[in-house]
Design a protein around this motif. Structure first.
Motif, PDB file in Angstrom:
ATOM      1  N   LEU A 107       0.833  -1.203   0.000  1.00 19.68           N
ATOM      2  CA  LEU A 107       0.000   0.000   0.000  1.00 19.68           C
ATOM      3  C   LEU A 107       0.868   1.254   0.000  1.00 19.68           C
ATOM      4  CD1 LEU A 107      -2.654   1.524   0.189  1.00 19.68           C
ATOM      5  CD2 LEU A 107      -2.671   1.083   2.663  1.00 19.68           C
ATOM      6  N   PHE A 108       1.949   1.229   0.745  1.00 24.13           N
ATOM      7  CA  PHE A 108       2.854   2.385   0.768  1.00 24.13           C
ATOM      8  C   PHE A 108       3.337   2.725  -0.643  1.00 24.13           C
ATOM      9  CE2 PHE A 108       7.346   3.896   1.205  1.00 24.13           C
ATOM     10  CZ  PHE A 108       7.060   5.159   1.710  1.00 24.13           C
ATOM     11  N   GLU A 109       3.693   1.691  -1.423  1.00 25.11           N
ATOM     12  CA  GLU A 109       4.145   1.944  -2.792  1.00 25.11           C
ATOM     13  C   GLU A 109       3.012   2.508  -3.652  1.00 25.11           C
ATOM     14  OE1 GLU A 109       7.134   1.995  -4.252  1.00 25.11           O
ATOM     15  OE2 GLU A 109       7.843   1.734  -2.198  1.00 25.11           O
ATOM     16  N   ARG A 110       1.789   2.025  -3.462  1.00 25.19           N
ATOM     17  CA  ARG A 110       0.642   2.568  -4.196  1.00 25.19           C
ATOM     18  C   ARG A 110       0.447   4.048  -3.865  1.00 25.19           C
ATOM     19  NH1 ARG A 110      -4.486  -1.462  -4.962  1.00 25.19           N
ATOM     20  NH2 ARG A 110      -5.269   0.496  -5.853  1.00 25.19           N
ATOM     21  N   LEU A 111       0.548   4.368  -2.598  1.00 27.65           N
ATOM     22  CA  LEU A 111       0.365   5.764  -2.179  1.00 27.65           C
ATOM     23  C   LEU A 111       1.504   6.649  -2.680  1.00 27.65           C
ATOM     24  CD1 LEU A 111      -0.892   5.213   1.493  1.00 27.65           C
ATOM     25  CD2 LEU A 111      -2.255   5.644  -0.567  1.00 27.65           C
ATOM     26  N   ARG A 112       2.710   6.096  -2.734  1.00 33.14           N
ATOM     27  CA  ARG A 112       3.843   6.851  -3.299  1.00 33.14           C
ATOM     28  C   ARG A 112       3.594   7.212  -4.757  1.00 33.14           C
ATOM     29  NH1 ARG A 112       9.641   6.223  -1.924  1.00 33.14           N
ATOM     30  NH2 ARG A 112       9.869   5.408  -4.014  1.00 33.14           N
ATOM     31  N   LYS A 113       3.074   6.243  -5.523  1.00 28.68           N
ATOM     32  CA  LYS A 113       2.792   6.499  -6.936  1.00 28.68           C
ATOM     33  C   LYS A 113       1.688   7.528  -7.106  1.00 28.68           C
ATOM     34  CE  LYS A 113       4.376   1.953  -8.496  1.00 28.68           C
ATOM     35  NZ  LYS A 113       3.983   0.611  -8.993  1.00 28.68           N
TER      36      LYS A 113
ATOM     37  N   THR B  49     -10.429   5.057   6.822  1.00 33.03           N
ATOM     38  CA  THR B  49     -11.541   4.786   5.901  1.00 33.03           C
ATOM     39  C   THR B  49     -12.498   5.955   5.780  1.00 33.03           C
ATOM     40  OG1 THR B  49     -12.788   3.774   7.706  1.00 33.03           O
ATOM     41  CG2 THR B  49     -11.441   2.303   6.330  1.00 33.03           C
ATOM     42  N   ASN B  50     -12.302   7.010   6.581  1.00 35.66           N
ATOM     43  CA  ASN B  50     -13.165   8.184   6.464  1.00 35.66           C
ATOM     44  C   ASN B  50     -12.356   9.431   6.788  1.00 35.66           C
ATOM     45  OD1 ASN B  50     -13.175   8.533   9.415  1.00 35.66           O
ATOM     46  ND2 ASN B  50     -14.524   6.721   9.429  1.00 35.66           N
ATOM     47  N   GLU B  51     -12.971  10.592   6.576  1.00 41.52           N
ATOM     48  CA  GLU B  51     -12.247  11.849   6.746  1.00 41.52           C
ATOM     49  C   GLU B  51     -11.800  12.060   8.191  1.00 41.52           C
ATOM     50  OE1 GLU B  51     -14.295  15.227   5.246  1.00 41.52           O
ATOM     51  OE2 GLU B  51     -13.919  14.714   3.141  1.00 41.52           O
TER      52      GLU B  51
ATOM     53  N   VAL C 108      -9.138  11.453  -2.599  1.00 38.90           N
ATOM     54  CA  VAL C 108      -8.393  10.626  -3.542  1.00 38.90           C
ATOM     55  C   VAL C 108      -7.527   9.595  -2.807  1.00 38.90           C
ATOM     56  CG1 VAL C 108      -6.455  12.258  -3.766  1.00 38.90           C
ATOM     57  CG2 VAL C 108      -6.944  10.660  -5.617  1.00 38.90           C
ATOM     58  N   PHE C 109      -6.943   9.970  -1.657  1.00 36.63           N
ATOM     59  CA  PHE C 109      -6.133   9.008  -0.904  1.00 36.63           C
ATOM     60  C   PHE C 109      -7.013   7.971  -0.212  1.00 36.63           C
ATOM     61  CE2 PHE C 109      -2.685  11.941  -1.659  1.00 36.63           C
ATOM     62  CZ  PHE C 109      -1.559  11.139  -1.645  1.00 36.63           C
TER      63      PHE C 109
ATOM     64  N   ALA D 276      -9.050   2.385  -0.013  1.00 37.35           N
ATOM     65  CA  ALA D 276     -10.214   1.498  -0.134  1.00 37.35           C
ATOM     66  C   ALA D 276     -10.028   0.503  -1.272  1.00 37.35           C
ATOM     67  CB  ALA D 276     -11.474   2.327  -0.350  1.00 37.35           C
ATOM     68  N   ALA D 277      -9.489   0.964  -2.411  1.00 40.97           N
ATOM     69  CA  ALA D 277      -9.256   0.076  -3.554  1.00 40.97           C
ATOM     70  C   ALA D 277      -8.253  -1.012  -3.195  1.00 40.97           C
ATOM     71  CB  ALA D 277      -8.762   0.890  -4.749  1.00 40.97           C
ATOM     72  N   HIS D 278      -7.233  -0.654  -2.440  1.00 43.19           N
ATOM     73  CA  HIS D 278      -6.233  -1.633  -2.011  1.00 43.19           C
ATOM     74  C   HIS D 278      -6.877  -2.700  -1.127  1.00 43.19           C
ATOM     75  CE1 HIS D 278      -2.413  -3.246  -0.514  1.00 43.19           C
ATOM     76  NE2 HIS D 278      -2.919  -3.123   0.709  1.00 43.19           N
ATOM     77  N   LEU D 279      -7.760  -2.280  -0.214  1.00 48.79           N
ATOM     78  CA  LEU D 279      -8.363  -3.214   0.725  1.00 48.79           C
ATOM     79  C   LEU D 279      -9.370  -4.156   0.069  1.00 48.79           C
ATOM     80  CD1 LEU D 279      -8.860  -0.908   3.854  1.00 48.79           C
ATOM     81  CD2 LEU D 279      -7.217  -2.768   3.575  1.00 48.79           C
ATOM     82  N   GLN D 280      -9.818  -3.807  -1.137  1.00 47.92           N
ATOM     83  CA  GLN D 280     -10.745  -4.694  -1.846  1.00 47.92           C
ATOM     84  C   GLN D 280     -10.063  -5.978  -2.286  1.00 47.92           C
ATOM     85  OE1 GLN D 280     -12.523  -2.518  -5.063  1.00 47.92           O
ATOM     86  NE2 GLN D 280     -13.890  -1.333  -3.724  1.00 47.92           N
ATOM     87  N   THR D 281      -8.762  -5.923  -2.533  1.00 49.30           N
ATOM     88  CA  THR D 281      -8.036  -7.095  -3.037  1.00 49.30           C
ATOM     89  C   THR D 281      -6.919  -7.564  -2.104  1.00 49.30           C
ATOM     90  OG1 THR D 281      -6.608  -5.613  -4.322  1.00 49.30           O
ATOM     91  CG2 THR D 281      -8.530  -6.549  -5.457  1.00 49.30           C
ATOM     92  N   ASN D 282      -6.719  -6.858  -1.010  1.00 52.90           N
ATOM     93  CA  ASN D 282      -5.642  -7.205  -0.076  1.00 52.90           C
ATOM     94  C   ASN D 282      -6.160  -7.146   1.356  1.00 52.90           C
ATOM     95  OD1 ASN D 282      -2.945  -7.076  -1.842  1.00 52.90           O
ATOM     96  ND2 ASN D 282      -4.265  -5.364  -2.453  1.00 52.90           N
TER      97      ASN D 282
END
Length: 718
Positions: A527-533, A564-566, A586-587, A592-598
């Motif tokens: 997830l850290f790498e996803r957020l970096r990108k 998961t929320n503001e 956006v973050f 949330a997208a990461h947690l759908q598959t991980n």
């Protein structure tokens, strides 16, 4: 001037911070009250903000790179700032000057040579200047590590603009340099603020320089995706190392004063925006570069002085996460630096440079705590004998009985003086010891001395190392004159006549390749790498460096806490109101997208996964002896007393034993609740810095105990 101004709302409005760092508020309030200020805040201590809140401030800065970086960051935060320097075309300079006349700017950065032009000084007297800030103020002192003659002219500002308070700022200055700054700038009863020089998140290491490029490449490859700086002595070396790293798959770029300004600026931008992860630079790079996620600094060559070394290592870990500082040291570099000194024409400059080089060499070769030595140089005392964050404390070097070698060297220096009636240089003494047949030896008939040729069992390089340690130990004194000579001190005479036992330390060794320290805040690395990108994409869209969006600290906390929320997102460090509105959605969507598959990873108090595990080491003879005594029931204090070692070294031996697979009962050292408390902080801070962990625990636990707990928890996960 207003002294009752509410500063915190302004701090939040312009910079997004909710509290000041140590000393910042006092410094700003002194400036607002019209008082002169001297401020020494180490790199990363927030000195720039001290002059960015008061009204129209003229900032004198020595480097174009600093001006551009500072102004870019200020504009991104909504502060009206500009700069004037030689990089601008004539029409750009005119437009900016007009803007200043019209009151459009609150901050003006200018180089000292531009500031002191008669036309500019006339303009300066017309403006309503609230503050004159002299950044990098150590440049005014000959005893500073970056003396610049043009800074001496700044003393004229006192008479030209007598009503404007003056603020002198620096990140590195000894007591002598501080006094110079205050005297030469004619500061009037200034408020003096000196912060601690300790950077607990930095680890300091010195390694024998054997195959420097291969050592550097191995070091960098063991740190994938991390940004760093490689400091080189020459422009040619900087370009060569950058080209070789790029060819070997590491994105690198050079930076030095001999490059075209456009190329230099372009490479700086690539580094700031994470397009290039390593900059190979001369000392021209770094002053004012506000890149918080520099994870390592390598000194490919020996720095000229400790102030420069400290400031350059300070580029690492400005975000508070662990940073590593590696210095490659060889006697050959000492010779090179000495040759450069000899090329200077001013005798006083030569003397100062020789003294500074001696201090740098002493630092590189000391067997004791490097952090303590750095702080002592700047007049600060480190309270522990073992910092847990330098090579000498983590892996103490072995000592050897150097009594015979010391007797030979001291006797040789004594006999040379006795024969000639005056002292000669260190190299000459070594030539006599090793039986060299030189013109100078024959001229003074030193081949007839009883000490001639008695030291052939050591090479000249080994004798230089021995001699330098005898100088550090106080047995020999070396002058800083052009023809540096050595002579015995009273302690040296006593050691010679009384045949005192002298223990010498083995020199630093070349590092094992592919060595890495345990890392930062434990988190979901995928997830850290996803957020970096995501951060990189947003930064590119806004044409700003990635750290302007969020720091690595913020991203790692997101990848650990999975907001998961503001409301949860707002609790992340570095998320202010504006960033919550601009980037929150956006973050949160990316998480949330990461947690759908991980699946979520758990980072409870008992989770100590190190991202880069290292192989278990083999125990040295000294550590094995400590382990044997401990297993026989001796306490740490008893072992230390009987072996003539400090307790920190015993703790290091026991930690090494755990890392090598031995099981030790932590209840010998700690109660269960104390162990739990320490483990909790390690879970939050990571393994990279014992100093940071100890600071979080309020200094209540010895470094040795913390090292034991860290070793035990890391061993559990192997």
């Amino acid at each position: 001037m207003k002294t009752d101004l509410q500063l915190l709302p302004l701090l939040k409005q312009y910079f997004g911070f909710t509290s000041f760092r140590p000393l910042q508020e006092q410094i700003i309030r002194d400036a607002l009250a019209g008082k002169d200020v001297f401020a020494l805040l180490p790199t990363g201590g927030g000195k720039s903000l001290c002059f960015q809140l008061p009204g129209l401030t003229v900032v004198v800065s020595p480097l174009i790179a600093l001006m551009k970086d500072q102004v870019d960051a200020l504009r991104a935060g909504g502060v009206a700032a500009t700069f004037l320097n030689s990089s601008l075309a004539a029409h750009e300079s005119r437009a900016r000057l007009q803007g200043i006349h019209n009151g459009q700017f609150r901050l003006l950065y200018v180089a000292p040579e531009r500031l002191m032009l008669s036309g500019f000084l006339a303009d300066l007297q017309k403006w309503d200047v609230n503050l004159l800030a002299i950044d990098e103020a150590h440049c005014i002192s000959e005893w500073g590590h970056d003396f610049r003659p043009e800074y001496r002219q700044l003393a004229q500002l006192r008479d030209l603009i007598p009503n404007a308070p003056m603020m002198a700022l620096t990140a590195t200055a000894t007591g002598r340099v501080r006094a110079d700054i205050i005297r030469l700038l004619q500061l009037r009863e200034p408020g003096c603020y000196v912060a601690s020089f300790n950077r607990p998140n930095l680890t300091y290491r010195v390694a024998a320089k054997a195959r420097p490029y291969e050592q550097t490449l191995s070091f960098i490859r063991a740190r994938p995706n991390e940004s760093g700086i490689v400091y080189c002595q020459s422009r040619k070396t900087a370009e060569s190392v950058a080209a070789r790293l790029t060819a070997d798959g590491v994105k690198a770029a050079p930076y030095h004063a001999g490059m075209e300004s456009g190329d230099r600026g372009r490479n700086q931008e690539l580094f700031l925006r994470d397009e290039v992860r390593v900059i190979c630079a001369t000392i021209a790079f770094g002053m004012g570069i506000n890149k918080p996620n520099v994870r390592f600094v390598v000194h490919y060559d020996l720095p000229k002085n400790i102030e420069g070394y400290y400031q350059e290592t300070g580029r690492a870990g400005r975000d508070g996460l662990p940073g590593e500082c590696l210095l490659l040291f060889s006697a050959g570099d000492v010779v090179k630096q000495t040759q450069f000194i000899e090329e200077r024409t001013d005798a006083q400059e030569q003397r100062i440079a020789r003294q500074q080089l001696q201090q740098m060499v002493h630092y590189a070769e000391i067997p004791t705590c490097r952090r303590g030595a750095l702080l002592e140089y700047f007049g600060e005392t480190f309270p522990e004998s073992n910092c847990g964050g330098c090579d000498n404390c983590l892996s103490p070097r072995e000592t050897w009985d150097g009594t015979l070698a010391a007797q030979k060297f001291l006797s040789c220096v004594y006999r040379i003086r006795e024969k000639s009636g005056f002292n000669l240089g260190l190299n000459h003494a070594i030539e006599v010891l090793t039986g060299a047949d030189t013109e100078k030896v024959r001229k003074w008939r030193h081949d007839k001395l009883s000490t001639y040729g008695i030291g052939r069992e050591h090479t000249r390089s080994e004798w230089q190392t021995i001699a330098r340690e005898l100088i550090r130990l106080g047995y020999v004194r070396q002058s800083t004159d052009r023809y540096a000579v050595v002579e015995l001190t009273p302690a040296g005479r006593a050691a010679l006549s009384q045949r005192k036992t002298v223990a010498l330390t083995k020199p630093v060794a070349a590092p094992e390749l592919q060595q890495h320290r345990a890392g930062e805040i434990a988190c979901d690395e995928v997830l850290f790498e996803r957020l970096r990108k995501l951060r990189k994409r947003l930064a590119d869209e806004q044409a700003v460096p990635p750290y302007i969006i969020f720091s690595d600290v913020s991203l790692r906390q997101m990848a650990r806490q999975y907001p998961t929320n503001e409301r949860e997102f707002a609790r992340i460090s570095g998320v202010g109101e504006r960033k919550l509105q601009e980037f929150g959605a956006v973050f949160l969507a990316e998480i949330a997208a990461h947690l759908q598959t991980n699946p979520r990873q758990m980072f409870a108090d008992n989770s100590f996964d190190a991202p880069h595990p290292t192989p278990r080491p083999c125990l040295g003879q000294s550590a094995r002896e400590t382990l044997r005594r401990f297993q026989d029931g001796q306490s740490v204090g008893q072992i230390a007393r009987e072996r003539g070692l400090v307790s920190g070294t015993i703790y290091s031996h026991l930690a090494e034993s755990i890392e090598a697979g031995e099981r030790l009962d932590l209840r010998v050292f700690l109660a269960a609740d104390e162990q739990k408390e320490i483990e909790t902080v390690f879970a939050e801070v990571g393994f990279g810095s014992l100093g940071a962990v100890r600071e979080r625990l309020g200094g209540r636990y010895d470094y040795g105990v913390l090292r034991i707990v860290r070793a035990a928890k890391q061993a559990e996960n192997k």
